[in-house]
Each structure stands twice: as C-alpha cells, then as structure tokens.
Design an enzyme around this catalytic site. Sequence first.
Site, PDB file in Angstrom:
ATOM      1  N   HIS A 193     182.028 149.988 -24.644  1.00  0.00           N
ATOM      2  CA  HIS A 193     182.862 148.841 -25.010  1.00  0.00           C
ATOM      3  C   HIS A 193     183.612 149.096 -26.325  1.00  0.00           C
ATOM      4  O   HIS A 193     183.762 150.247 -26.744  1.00  0.00           O
ATOM      5  CB  HIS A 193     182.022 147.569 -25.039  1.00  0.00           C
ATOM      6  N   GLU A 198     176.862 143.955 -27.991  1.00  0.00           N
ATOM      7  CA  GLU A 198     176.561 145.293 -27.480  1.00  0.00           C
ATOM      8  C   GLU A 198     177.464 146.347 -28.105  1.00  0.00           C
ATOM      9  O   GLU A 198     177.009 147.456 -28.423  1.00  0.00           O
ATOM     10  CB  GLU A 198     176.709 145.320 -25.955  1.00  0.00           C
ATOM     11  N   GLU A 218     171.102 152.736 -20.567  1.00  0.00           N
ATOM     12  CA  GLU A 218     170.996 151.318 -20.937  1.00  0.00           C
ATOM     13  C   GLU A 218     169.769 151.213 -21.834  1.00  0.00           C
ATOM     14  O   GLU A 218     168.634 151.278 -21.376  1.00  0.00           O
ATOM     15  CB  GLU A 218     170.831 150.444 -19.699  1.00  0.00           C
TER      16      GLU A 218
END
Length: 549
Positions: free
Chosen positions: A341, A379, A513
Amino acid sequence: MTAVRCRAAVVALFVAVVAVAGCSSGSTARHRDKSTSPAPSSVPASSTAAPSRSSSSASASSSASRAPRRSTASTSTSAAGSGAGGLGSAARAAVRYANAHGMYSGVAVLDTKTGALTTAGVATQSFASASVAKVLIAARLLAEHRMTGTTATRAASMITRSDNDAAWALYPQVGKDGLEPWVEKHFGVPGLGGPPSMPGIWGSTQLTARGLVQLYAKLKADPTVWPWLSSHLHAYQQRSAGGEPNAFGFATAQPSAGVKNGWDTNRDPAHPSNAIINSTGFVGHDRYAVAVLSEGGHALYFTRGEAVVTQQARLITAATTSAATAGPSSASPLVVLDPGHNGGNAAHLSTINRSVYAGYGEHKPCNTTGTETNSGYPEHAFTWDVSKHVRTILQAHGVRVRMTRSSDSGVGPCVDVRARLESAPGVALSVAIHADGAPSSGHGFHVNEDRRRPEGASAATVARTTALGKDLHRALVASSGLVPSTYIGSDGYYYRTDLAGLNLTTTPTSFLELGNMRNAHDAALQRSASGRERIAAAVAAGILAYLGR
C-alpha cells in the site's frame, strides 16, 4: 570527567575502606557509561566486596600510572586456522600497539564461516566487561522468550544507546550476578569469564576475549537470539543515552559492523583507578566475531584509551577486508522489498481504483488503501516501518536492497508495476510485506503461496519460491512473536490465485501477512516500535537463511 582521587592511605587500604568511604565509581564525578547502580539504597555505590587482589601502591598517583596486574610485554598468540596468517599477524600487532600505549589487551577473532579462531595477548584472562555485559542481559531475555513489551523497549535502548538505566532495570530479571554462569552454561561456552568481581555491579562481570567471541558465534547460530540481537548491534547510536560518544573501536574501524562497546573505571579491584576500554561485536558482514578487551592506567580514561582500542580495531578489520569487509557491489545479491500500500492512496482513490492486469487474464484495482488496527494504526505505516528495518539488517550483511516505494506519503505503485520491479534482471528474490484485516478472533501470520506457476516463471523459480517461503516461515515461528495463522490456510501457509504479485513475478518471491491488525494481540505487536523491529528481524533472518548468509 575524571574519578575523584582517593588519598594515599585510602588506596593502601582499598578493600577495607571503599565499603565505607566510597572510593569506587559510586563516589566519583559523573562518568561515561558508568555501571554504578542508579539506586544506591538497593545496590551500594561503594560495593567492592569482590575477591580482593593485593594493591602494593602507596599513592593515588602511582596507582593511576602503574603497570597493570598482567604483563603488558607479552604478545603471545594462540591461533588456529587463519590465525597463523594475516589475522594472526594483525591480532598480535593490535596487542603490541596497546602495549606500546600503556594498555594490556586480550584480542580474539572467530571466523564463523570456517570456525578458525585467532587469539593474541591475554585472550584467556578475564577483564571487567563494562557495558559489554548488556549483551548477556539481552541474550538471556531472548533465549527465555521474554523480549516483549517494556522489557524489549528497555533492551533496545540498552544495546543501541548503551543505556545504563535500562540495564539496571533489567539486571534483576536475568538473575543479577548469576547471569554470566547462566549464559556460560546455557550456550555451552566454558571459559567465558565469571560473575562480577564487585557483587551487584554488572559492569564488573568478568569476560575473556576468547570466550566472548565463542559466545557470539553461539548467539549468531541461535534463531531465537540472533535476529533481534543482530538488528540492534547494527543499530548502535553515535552517542549513548547519557550523551557520550558510543561509536569507537570497531564502530569507527568499520561503520557497518555490529557493535557493543564498553568503557569504565574502578572495575579492577586490584587497580581501582584503571581505565577499562572494550570493543566487541561482528565485522565483515557478520562473518567475524571480534573482541578487543583492554585495560590501562587512569590517564587513558576515556578518550586516549578509546583511541588506542580504535587503532587496534582498525588493524584487525584491515586483515579481513579481502574475505568479508567489502561493501555491497554488483556481486552482492539484490533483494526487492515491497511494502504494501502507500500513505497517499486514500486521498487518490480514482488513481488506485483503476484496473490493471493481474495475471492469467484477470484484472484488479491498481492498489488499495490497506487495513488498520481498531485504534487506527494503518497497514501502510506498519509495512513501511518493517520494510525499512529489514533493509537495514540486510544491508549490514552485504545485501543490496531495492524498495518498490521510496516513502510512506506517495501513491501506489500499482500491483503490476511492483511485480515488474520484483522481476527485474539481477533480482535474487522479492518479499511483499503486508498485514491482514480479518475478524478479530483470529491471529497469527501466514505466507501466501500461488496455486499456479506464475506467468513466465520456470519450474526452478517455483521451487526456489517454495524454499524462500519455508525459510521465512521458520524464522517467523522462531522469533517474530507471531504464531502461524489460526484463522486461514494451514500452519501459516495459504494458497491462492488472486495476488498479482505472485501471479506476475518471475523471480523467487514471497507475500507475507504479518499478523491480523484486527486482533488485539497482533495489533499490540504491530503498533509498538519494538514489536515491529522484532518482526522485521525475523523476516530478515528468513531472507538471509535463504541466501546462505
């Protein structure tokens, strides 16, 4: 600042008088890196109830300048393997240099790749550790899986900033004066040294140069200890928590080294005014464990003594240059880190929502905003910080690192662009750093794996991708503080077909993750600086294991 000088009569009766008159460091003017307890009521500053060694001097001036208790004339060397060649010559030269400048010294170098051990001087005799004892404190906390929360925060400051207050807070947690015997037994290092010569004072813990490098090699081989310790040894600060210079010795000789230095006075009961100057750690991209322990008259505390030890360190690191100290070059492996991101994505939805090719005829949005913890920690900030820590560790090991984004305030890049960056010529591997946003009842990490062979990837690349995922999985289990996912996939692996990064990347790659941001336990780790450093150290350890470094 210099130590308050005790009168001649006090020095002559050192052992009897210091207990009441305070001729120890506790009654001196302020010292750099002083290991005197900050709480005199609980640990007396004048605590010198150590085994007494006779003191023959009758004056403070002669005590400060007299020869150390062990001969400075000796330059005997015990060497094995490479010790008979360049490293052996360099170690002996380092001892001779110290002798010529009024210090006696124990020097040891252990090649962790070949096992060759080089020693010179009094490498098997004990020196006061000063702040090098802080490595032992951290090692026990790590070995016992207690490096969490406030403990981890204090330990990070203790190692990187030589924070004495942090060391005093942690010392009771590791058995106080039982620490060195515990470390010696747990890690199997006979001859490491001994308990403090001054009861209750961690800076008087006894260490030998030979034993210390053998301990360092054991710590490097321990997946529970090494990721965190390596990260923090390499993150040493130029100045200590007290504002004093912290980067002498190997830190000056080779700035990319992983270092723990120590400096002190009044830690040798036989010669209470002597200067203790130690520089230890790893050089040559952590191939060589090194220790220079030196002691001399009070006039060498601290600037002159640190200059001597720095020159000793230069002599040693110069001898390792051809084997391990060259900086990253075109021959070094290139790793691409992909922090998920970006901080500007949320303000540019029209850009990140546009459709891009995601492999196997599928399309998906260019990028997304990512998830966040229930308290709002995003995040994109987590992945950026973790990736930066991973980069620092890898670079310290001679690995070149390229990031898919250069800040946490931009937009994108799109997932197909990231895949192209990860597939560029010369890339050894890539790792995408993410965190999940699943229901709060689930927790843990998972390694995403592609069910299909990525477009354009060979069978050999697929096999290497599998190996990379396994190395990362092992490292995360060992030391990240996260467990394999309890809510998705199987044992921390999840196979899928919808990730462009896996579908399009043609070099060995892994998509991580690193915890569930909606889970309270995982979020606490992700929000804390020490937690992110711990996770990053584990990721770096997995990458280095895959690279064989």
